[in-house]
Design an enzyme around this catalytic site. Structure first.
Site, PDB file in Angstrom:
ATOM      1  N   LYS A  88     -29.559   5.306 -38.422  1.00 56.64           N
ATOM      2  CA  LYS A  88     -29.060   3.552 -38.423  1.00 56.64           C
ATOM      3  C   LYS A  88     -28.429   2.777 -39.628  1.00 56.64           C
ATOM      4  CE  LYS A  88     -29.403  -0.884 -36.346  1.00 56.64           C
ATOM      5  NZ  LYS A  88     -29.646  -0.582 -34.725  1.00 56.64           N
ATOM      6  N   GLY A 188     -32.136 -16.935 -31.113  1.00 55.33           N
ATOM      7  CA  GLY A 188     -30.918 -15.660 -31.930  1.00 55.33           C
ATOM      8  C   GLY A 188     -29.823 -15.860 -30.374  1.00 55.33           C
ATOM      9  N   VAL A 192     -25.953 -10.372 -27.954  1.00 57.80           N
ATOM     10  CA  VAL A 192     -26.723 -10.288 -27.449  1.00 57.80           C
ATOM     11  C   VAL A 192     -27.239 -11.647 -26.288  1.00 57.80           C
ATOM     12  CG1 VAL A 192     -28.992  -9.206 -26.379  1.00 57.80           C
ATOM     13  CG2 VAL A 192     -26.973  -7.846 -28.351  1.00 57.80           C
TER      14      VAL A 192
HETATM   15  P1  NAD Z   1     -25.978 -11.613 -33.663  1.00 62.38           P
HETATM   16  O1  NAD Z   1     -25.539 -10.806 -34.534  1.00 62.38           O
HETATM   17  O2  NAD Z   1     -24.549 -11.015 -32.410  1.00 62.38           O
HETATM   18  O3  NAD Z   1     -26.822 -12.594 -32.997  1.00 62.38           O
HETATM   19  C1  NAD Z   1     -27.642 -12.799 -34.027  1.00 62.38           C
HETATM   20  C2  NAD Z   1     -28.353 -14.037 -34.217  1.00 62.38           C
HETATM   21  O4  NAD Z   1     -29.854 -14.604 -34.838  1.00 62.38           O
HETATM   22  C3  NAD Z   1     -27.335 -14.832 -35.609  1.00 62.38           C
HETATM   23  O5  NAD Z   1     -26.638 -15.881 -33.967  1.00 62.38           O
HETATM   24  C4  NAD Z   1     -27.789 -15.013 -36.056  1.00 62.38           C
HETATM   25  O6  NAD Z   1     -27.649 -16.391 -36.539  1.00 62.38           O
HETATM   26  C5  NAD Z   1     -29.105 -15.513 -35.264  1.00 62.38           C
HETATM   27  N1  NAD Z   1     -30.139 -15.535 -36.460  1.00 62.38           N
HETATM   28  C6  NAD Z   1     -30.881 -14.844 -37.586  1.00 62.38           C
HETATM   29  N2  NAD Z   1     -31.847 -15.482 -37.846  1.00 62.38           N
HETATM   30  C7  NAD Z   1     -32.399 -16.123 -37.542  1.00 62.38           C
HETATM   31  C8  NAD Z   1     -33.555 -17.010 -36.933  1.00 62.38           C
HETATM   32  N3  NAD Z   1     -34.403 -16.800 -38.165  1.00 62.38           N
HETATM   33  N4  NAD Z   1     -33.896 -17.511 -35.832  1.00 62.38           N
HETATM   34  C9  NAD Z   1     -32.274 -17.896 -35.137  1.00 62.38           C
HETATM   35  N5  NAD Z   1     -31.433 -16.932 -35.014  1.00 62.38           N
HETATM   36  C10 NAD Z   1     -31.354 -15.908 -35.947  1.00 62.38           C
HETATM   37  O7  NAD Z   1     -26.348 -10.079 -32.801  1.00 62.38           O
HETATM   38  P2  NAD Z   1     -26.760  -9.431 -31.866  1.00 62.38           P
HETATM   39  O8  NAD Z   1     -26.214  -8.351 -31.659  1.00 62.38           O
HETATM   40  O9  NAD Z   1     -26.978 -10.154 -30.856  1.00 62.38           O
HETATM   41  O10 NAD Z   1     -28.578  -8.991 -31.738  1.00 62.38           O
HETATM   42  C11 NAD Z   1     -30.015  -9.394 -31.822  1.00 62.38           C
HETATM   43  C12 NAD Z   1     -30.337  -8.657 -31.848  1.00 62.38           C
HETATM   44  O11 NAD Z   1     -30.546  -7.451 -31.488  1.00 62.38           O
HETATM   45  C13 NAD Z   1     -30.595  -7.502 -33.489  1.00 62.38           C
HETATM   46  O12 NAD Z   1     -32.031  -7.060 -34.185  1.00 62.38           O
HETATM   47  C14 NAD Z   1     -30.475  -6.200 -33.118  1.00 62.38           C
HETATM   48  O13 NAD Z   1     -30.544  -5.233 -34.504  1.00 62.38           O
HETATM   49  C15 NAD Z   1     -30.914  -5.734 -32.083  1.00 62.38           C
HETATM   50  N6  NAD Z   1     -29.629  -5.103 -31.612  1.00 62.38           N
HETATM   51  C16 NAD Z   1     -28.450  -5.528 -30.688  1.00 62.38           C
HETATM   52  C17 NAD Z   1     -28.583  -4.979 -29.845  1.00 62.38           C
HETATM   53  C18 NAD Z   1     -26.663  -4.997 -29.353  1.00 62.38           C
HETATM   54  O14 NAD Z   1     -26.289  -4.409 -28.467  1.00 62.38           O
HETATM   55  N7  NAD Z   1     -25.927  -5.838 -30.297  1.00 62.38           N
HETATM   56  C19 NAD Z   1     -28.694  -4.029 -29.662  1.00 62.38           C
HETATM   57  C20 NAD Z   1     -29.920  -3.602 -29.638  1.00 62.38           C
HETATM   58  C21 NAD Z   1     -30.784  -3.810 -30.169  1.00 62.38           C
END
Ligand code: NAD
Length: 360
Positions: A88, A188, A192
């Site tokens: 990562k 969040g 996703v």
């Molecule tokens: P993203 O950046 O599109 O969305 C994350 C959201 O969380 C943002 O809108 C942000 O403002 C919000 N956020 C941050 N801190 C917060 C809090 N304390 N309370 C409420 N909201 C908060 O990211 P994503 O791609 O949707 O990923 C979300 C999570 O899933 C992450 O932990 C990421 O590592 C994990 N993940 C994502 C993927 C993927 O395919 N995108 C794959 C596996 C894991």
């Protein structure tokens, strides 16, 4: 195991504690790039995992994040059955302000230097357009847009897999995997979280959501006609399922005292602040915890599919298997009253250790 008890604080002590093979600190003066790449384990194959761009309190938090995230990818890829190790990267900075073509291309050069040992893709703060810039400097990047021959943003597959894992958890908790009428708190609503809400809404769940960005929350609550709640309020709502879809370590002493749910199932990486203590506490509280790295592997399945030349149909079918994998881990943990995170890690390590033996 990740526990609150630290063995040491030096960089090498931290790396040794979590068992990383290599950690690369990247600095580019012209663009201001500060990034860290963590290669945790390559026994099963090249380390695959996304790049996160985030504003960290300080550099030690960025290091901690990349070490935890890359280790999580080792377990995730192993349980998913992929021939990929765990890695990562994090870029330190505000994705809304500091991201530029030059910065991403400078970062791409560092990935190229690893010669295929690490393959990157999207994570928080990154898009498939960003992968296109990284691709200008290196072929070791996945999650590219379709016009570049990629399978695009992995987020829809992460959301689908998380939904599968949530249904498996419901089967263990309620005896049926139907989520109809269940109250779900989604923390969040990013790439996703938003798509997961779409699946949940179609299954007639009652959804509460929070997000750090008010504009994003407003847009999503309006689009799906769901209730938005304040950031801290998300832990206090009386729901059936808490779905962490933001950042890690939200399952901790504080939140576990407040949460009133039967199931925790979300896409965020590293949800348990302390894998042993907080995983055990879920068991004590009678909460079914769906291990994050088991249910959120849809994205890396998509990234891996692109890397080995498979298509969307393969990816969808493979992502669907998250239901069975989650069910078998959760049933085993539940019947033995064991910490589900620990059970899932054992499944991952069994595979890694068995393959270790056939390497020459
Ligand atoms: P993203 O950046 O599109 O969305 C994350 C959201 O969380 C943002 O809108 C942000 O403002 C919000 N956020 C941050 N801190 C917060 C809090 N304390 N309370 C409420 N909201 C908060 O990211 P994503 O791609 O949707 O990923 C979300 C999570 O899933 C992450 O932990 C990421 O590592 C994990 N993940 C994502 C993927 C993927 O395919 N995108 C794959 C596996 C894991």
């Amino acid at each position: 195991m990740i526990t609150e008890e630290k063995k040491g604080n030096s960089v090498f002590e931290q790396i040794a504690e979590l068992g990383h093979e290599q950690v690369v600190f990247c600095h580019d003066e012209s663009t201001g790039l500060k990034a860290i790449i963590g290669v945790h384990n390559t026994i099963l194959g090249p380390a695959i995992g996304g790049t996160r761009m985030w504003v960290y309190e300080d550099e030690s938090q960025a290091l901690k994040d990349v070490l935890r995230l890359s280790r999580g990818m080792t377990f995730k890829n192993a349980v998913a059955g992929l021939n990929a190790g765990g890695g990562k990267a994090v870029i330190i900075g505000d994705a809304r302000k500091h991201k530029s073509e030059a910065l991403l291309r400078a970062f791409g050069n560092f990935i190229e230097n690893l010669n295929g040992k690490y393959i990157t893709a999207e994570d928080v703060g990154m898009t498939s357009r960003d992968m296109e810039y990284i691709h200008m400097q290196t072929k070791y990047v996945s999650g590219l847009p379709d016009y570049l021959g990629g399978l695009g943003d992995p987020s829809p597959f992460t959301a689908y897999g998380t939904y599968m894992g949530m249904k498996a958890a419901a089967k263990v908790a309620y005896g049926s995997d139907s989520l109809a009428g269940k109250k779900v708190a989604v923390q969040g609503v990013g790439a996703v979280g938003k798509i997961l809400i779409d699946y949940l809404k179609k299954e007639k769940c009652i959804i509460y959501a929070s997000d750090f960005y008010e504009d994003r929350l407003k847009e999503v609550t309006k689009q799906f006609n769901i209730e938005g709640v304040r950031l801290d309020e998300i832990y206090d709502i009386d729901v059936d399922i808490y779905s962490p879809c933001a950042l890690g370590a939200t399952i901790n002493d504080n939140s576990l005292d407040r949460l009133k749910c039967d199931i925790i199932a979300g896409c965020a990486n590293n949800q348990l602040e302390d894998e042993v203590k907080h995983g055990d506490k879920c068991v004590e509280k009678g909460v079914i915890y769906a291990p994050d790295f088991v249910v959120n592997s849809g994205g890396v399945i998509n990234v891996y599919a692109e890397y080995i030349g498979k298509d969307v149909n393969w990816t969808t079918a493979y992502t669907e298997m998250i239901y069975d994998k989650s069910l078998s881990i959760l049933e085993a943990a539940h019947s033995q009253k064991k910490n589900s995170q620990v059970v899932a890690m054992e499944v991952a390590m069994d595979r890694i250790n068995s393959i270790r033996g056939i390497h020459y």
